[in-house]
Design a protein around this motif. Structure first.
Motif, PDB file in Angstrom:
ATOM      1  N   MET A 172      -7.959  -4.746   6.870  1.00 10.78           N
ATOM      2  CA  MET A 172      -7.479  -4.842   7.689  1.00 10.78           C
ATOM      3  C   MET A 172      -6.410  -4.375   8.808  1.00 10.78           C
ATOM      4  N   SER A 173      -5.404  -4.817   8.732  1.00  6.28           N
ATOM      5  CA  SER A 173      -4.200  -4.348  10.172  1.00  6.28           C
ATOM      6  C   SER A 173      -2.928  -4.752  10.494  1.00  6.28           C
ATOM      7  N   GLY A 174      -2.257  -4.234  10.367  1.00  7.96           N
ATOM      8  CA  GLY A 174      -0.613  -4.528  10.378  1.00  7.96           C
ATOM      9  C   GLY A 174      -0.688  -5.248   9.213  1.00  7.96           C
ATOM     10  N   GLY A 175      -0.710  -4.132   7.877  1.00  7.76           N
ATOM     11  CA  GLY A 175      -0.501  -4.667   6.475  1.00  7.76           C
ATOM     12  C   GLY A 175      -1.019  -5.767   6.521  1.00  7.76           C
ATOM     13  N   ARG A 176      -2.280  -6.685   6.328  1.00 10.25           N
ATOM     14  CA  ARG A 176      -2.595  -7.344   5.627  1.00 10.25           C
ATOM     15  C   ARG A 176      -4.025  -7.178   6.437  1.00 10.25           C
ATOM     16  N   ILE A 177      -4.612  -8.266   5.224  1.00 10.63           N
ATOM     17  CA  ILE A 177      -6.083  -8.233   5.506  1.00 10.63           C
ATOM     18  C   ILE A 177      -7.080  -9.505   6.096  1.00 10.63           C
ATOM     19  N   VAL A 178      -7.364  -9.343   6.927  1.00 13.26           N
ATOM     20  CA  VAL A 178      -6.987 -10.364   8.928  1.00 13.26           C
ATOM     21  C   VAL A 178      -8.671 -10.737   8.485  1.00 13.26           C
ATOM     22  N   GLY A 179      -9.784 -10.461   7.881  1.00 17.70           N
ATOM     23  CA  GLY A 179     -11.400 -10.380   8.296  1.00 17.70           C
ATOM     24  C   GLY A 179     -12.309 -10.046   7.005  1.00 17.70           C
ATOM     25  N   GLU A 180     -12.710 -10.985   6.748  1.00 19.81           N
ATOM     26  CA  GLU A 180     -14.045 -11.022   6.532  1.00 19.81           C
ATOM     27  C   GLU A 180     -15.313 -11.009   6.456  1.00 19.81           C
ATOM     28  N   ARG A 235      -4.058   0.175   4.041  1.00 17.20           N
ATOM     29  CA  ARG A 235      -4.991   0.236   3.000  1.00 17.20           C
ATOM     30  C   ARG A 235      -5.103   1.253   1.448  1.00 17.20           C
ATOM     31  N   THR A 236      -4.241   2.724   2.037  1.00 16.41           N
ATOM     32  CA  THR A 236      -4.227   2.836   1.315  1.00 16.41           C
ATOM     33  C   THR A 236      -2.651   2.470  -0.389  1.00 16.41           C
ATOM     34  N   GLU A 237      -1.987   2.038   0.555  1.00 14.62           N
ATOM     35  CA  GLU A 237      -0.463   1.324   0.170  1.00 14.62           C
ATOM     36  C   GLU A 237      -1.127   0.252  -0.385  1.00 14.62           C
ATOM     37  N   LEU A 238      -1.737  -0.377   0.242  1.00 14.31           N
ATOM     38  CA  LEU A 238      -2.580  -1.552  -1.007  1.00 14.31           C
ATOM     39  C   LEU A 238      -2.978  -1.105  -2.516  1.00 14.31           C
ATOM     40  N   ALA A 239      -3.926   0.104  -2.235  1.00 14.46           N
ATOM     41  CA  ALA A 239      -5.152  -0.133  -3.354  1.00 14.46           C
ATOM     42  C   ALA A 239      -3.477   0.820  -4.346  1.00 14.46           C
ATOM     43  N   LEU A 240      -2.981   1.969  -3.494  1.00 18.10           N
ATOM     44  CA  LEU A 240      -1.964   2.558  -4.690  1.00 18.10           C
ATOM     45  C   LEU A 240      -0.719   0.922  -5.436  1.00 18.10           C
ATOM     46  N   SER A 241      -0.661   0.631  -4.452  1.00 20.33           N
ATOM     47  CA  SER A 241       0.575  -0.744  -5.089  1.00 20.33           C
ATOM     48  C   SER A 241      -0.736  -1.366  -6.109  1.00 20.33           C
ATOM     49  N   LEU A 242      -1.753  -1.767  -6.231  1.00 18.93           N
ATOM     50  CA  LEU A 242      -2.485  -2.420  -6.586  1.00 18.93           C
ATOM     51  C   LEU A 242      -2.277  -1.414  -8.234  1.00 18.93           C
ATOM     52  N   PHE A 243      -2.472  -0.086  -8.041  1.00 19.66           N
ATOM     53  CA  PHE A 243      -2.616   0.792  -9.238  1.00 19.66           C
ATOM     54  C   PHE A 243      -1.725   0.991  -9.958  1.00 19.66           C
TER      55      PHE A 243
END
Ligand code: ADP
Ligand code: MG
Length: 508
Positions: A482-490, A303-311
């Motif tokens: 998120m799970s294992g680096g993927r958004i897996v559900g909504e 999750r944090t990696e997602l945010a940081l990479s988008l930023f």
């Protein structure tokens, strides 16, 4: 005459420049009990314990300390330790490069003549550890232990000093569930052996689990002493802590229509060259104007990696995929680039990257938006003070002045300063990464109220990353897991439950 109380602190008053941290506090602890000391951040808990330990020596406060029936005048920590009062501080004081046994006996080494007797040190260390964690190898270096085990070493160190009264200042705030449980078990075992403990924690669940009695502080005043176990309920304790009933910890938001998509991410991947692997493997999601979107997941889900990479942290991640922001396809080359576009990220780890603790409140608030304060070549210092005071009012930041250094503020108030910092750049989209970690219920409630205000009144959009499921459920309009680096559900607000989120979050 012997008393049932091992400790009595009477009429304790302590002032710092501009604040009265403790105001005529009476505090009593029974022999052999676990006494929990609770209160919002900044209510004076640590200060009271620093007076008890002699960190603030006799003469630097008003009032008196009676320990085992005798009036005490500690000149320093050593004086209090000599008679069996040992504190484990919020920030651990171990030496990472040294072994467990060296740390346990650091400062009170076992010597024969001129030399340290290492054999005896190791034997004694094992003896002490046998009471609390028999399988911990004393010759391991402390840096190779997790935080949970480091706490145990601190306790072993206290035991090696013949502790009678053990003080633990928020020992579980940096521990996971399992380590916290272990630590509480150890404290309970020590109680069986007749050792009295004072436990400071903001986790009310723990208080209810272990306390024999509870003292509540608010704004430096002793508000309540609760002895009757029937009164040990979260609602009751919260009421004393914040001085009002909080019906619902998550303030209600009006049912709203959301605007158009302000942010959309397609086929996002992030590769971390240092770890040599993908930390985000696949993310597709969007946020609408005025929406609070929660991102749930377990530790390490990315999750944090997602945010940081988008930023726009181009140095740390090699990214693939598309970002649409405010109607345009964007590529952020740096965090600054993202900020300019109206995108802000409040980091999880505010101590290391969020704030400059050594700087004052006003400098921290205006740091990311200095261009708004420029007059010609210079910074308009009057405007800086005016603006920061507006934020101080708006966010109810508890500080005597905006010239106060941030490190003198409590955790909740530091968090408000970092929020102010990002609000000052007027973002359209704000990512809050674990916004309430380590802060108490009162400050949490205020941050939630503020989040609601931002989306309802300012039309801002918020992405909230959080490990606390009740918080994700209580605050989000929509949730991604998120799970294992993927958004897996909504999940939509109405369909989401803790069970559904957990089902998606665990990796198979
Ligand atoms: P708690 O441990 O309950 O969070 P503290 O005892 O740390 O609270 O702080 C109580 C009050 O005293 C707060 O307003 C805090 O800002 C202030 N304070 C604590 N230590 C210092 C210090 N060294 N200098 C100035 N103010 C301080
Ligand atoms: Mg404290």
């Amino acid at each position: 005459m012997s008393s049932e109380f091992i400790l009595e602190m009477r009429n304790i008053t302590k002032e710092f420049p501009g604040v009265r941290a403790l105001d005529n506090v009476d505090f009593k602890v029974r022999k052999g009990e676990i006494h929990c000391l609770v209160g919002e951040n900044g209510s004076g808990k640590s200060t009271l314990m620093k007076i008890l330990s002699g960190f603030y020596p006799y003469g630097e406060f008003d009032g008196e300390i009676i320990f085992e029936g005798k009036k005490q005048k500690f000149r320093n920590i050593h004086d209090s330790e000599k008679i069996g009062i040992v504190t484990i501080y919020q920030e651990l004081a171990l030496i990472p490069e040294m072994t467990v046994y060296e740390n346990i006996f650091l400062g009170h080494e076992i010597v024969h003549g001129k030399f340290i007797n290492w054999n005896e040190t190791i034997t004694k260390a094992k003896e002490v550890l046998a009471h609390i964690k028999p399988d911990l190898d004393p010759s391991i270096k402390v840096k190779d232990l997790g935080v949970g085990h480091q706490q145990i070493v601190e306790i072993a160190k206290a035991l090696s000093k013949n502790v009678k009264l053990l003080i633990l200042d928020e020992p579980t705030s940096s521990l996971n569930e399992e380590d916290s449980e272990n630590l509480l078990k150890i404290i309970k075992n020590l109680k069986e052996k007749g050792i009295t403990s004072i436990l400071i924690t903001h986790k009310l669940k723990e208080v209810i689990e272990v306390a024999d009695s509870i003292t509540v502080l608010r704004d430096g005043k002793m508000i309540a002493r609760i002895d009757n176990k029937e009164e040990f309920t979260e609602n009751n304790i919260i009421k004393y802590m914040v001085g009002r009933e909080i019906q619902d910890i998550y303030p209600k938001r009006k049912k709203r229509e959301f605007g158009e998509k302000i942010f959309e991410v397609k086929n996002w991947k992030a590769y971390d060259p240092k770890l040599e692997r993908y930390v985000v493997k696949e993310a597709n999601f969007y946020v609408k104007k005025g929406e609070i979107v929660g991102i749930a997941g377990l530790m390490g889900a990315g999750r944090t990696e997602l945010a940081l990479s988008l930023f726009g942290n181009a140095k740390d991640y090699i990214v693939e995929g598309e970002i649409y922001f405010d109607g345009e396809k964007r590529k952020f080359k740096s965090p600054n680039d993202a900020i300019k576009a109206g995108f802000a990220y409040l980091s999880e780890d505010r101590k290391n990257t969020g704030l400059i603790l050594d700087f004052d409140v006003k400098t921290n608030i205006t740091l990311a938006g200095l261009n708004q304060l420029k007059r010609g070549l210079f910074i308009d210092e009057n405007k800086e003070v005016i603006v920061s005071n507006q934020f101080k009012e708006y966010l109810k930041i508890k500080t005597p002045t905006v010239e106060q250094k941030v490190m003198n503020l409590s955790g909740g108030n530091q968090q408000k300063v970092s929020i102010a910092k990002w609000l000052f750049v007027k973002p359209k989209l704000l990512i809050l990464d674990e916004p309430t970690r380590g802060i108490d219920v009162g400050a949490k409630y205020e941050i939630y109220t503020l989040m609601n205000k931002l989306v309802e009144e300012e039309g801002m959009s918020i992405i909230m990353i959080s490990s606390e499921l009740p918080e994700v459920l209580g605050m989000s309009d929509r949730i991604y897991v998120m799970s294992g680096g993927r958004i897996v559900g909504e999940l939509g607000r109405d369909e989401a439950t803790q069970e559904k989120i957990m089902e998606m979050a665990v990796e198979y």
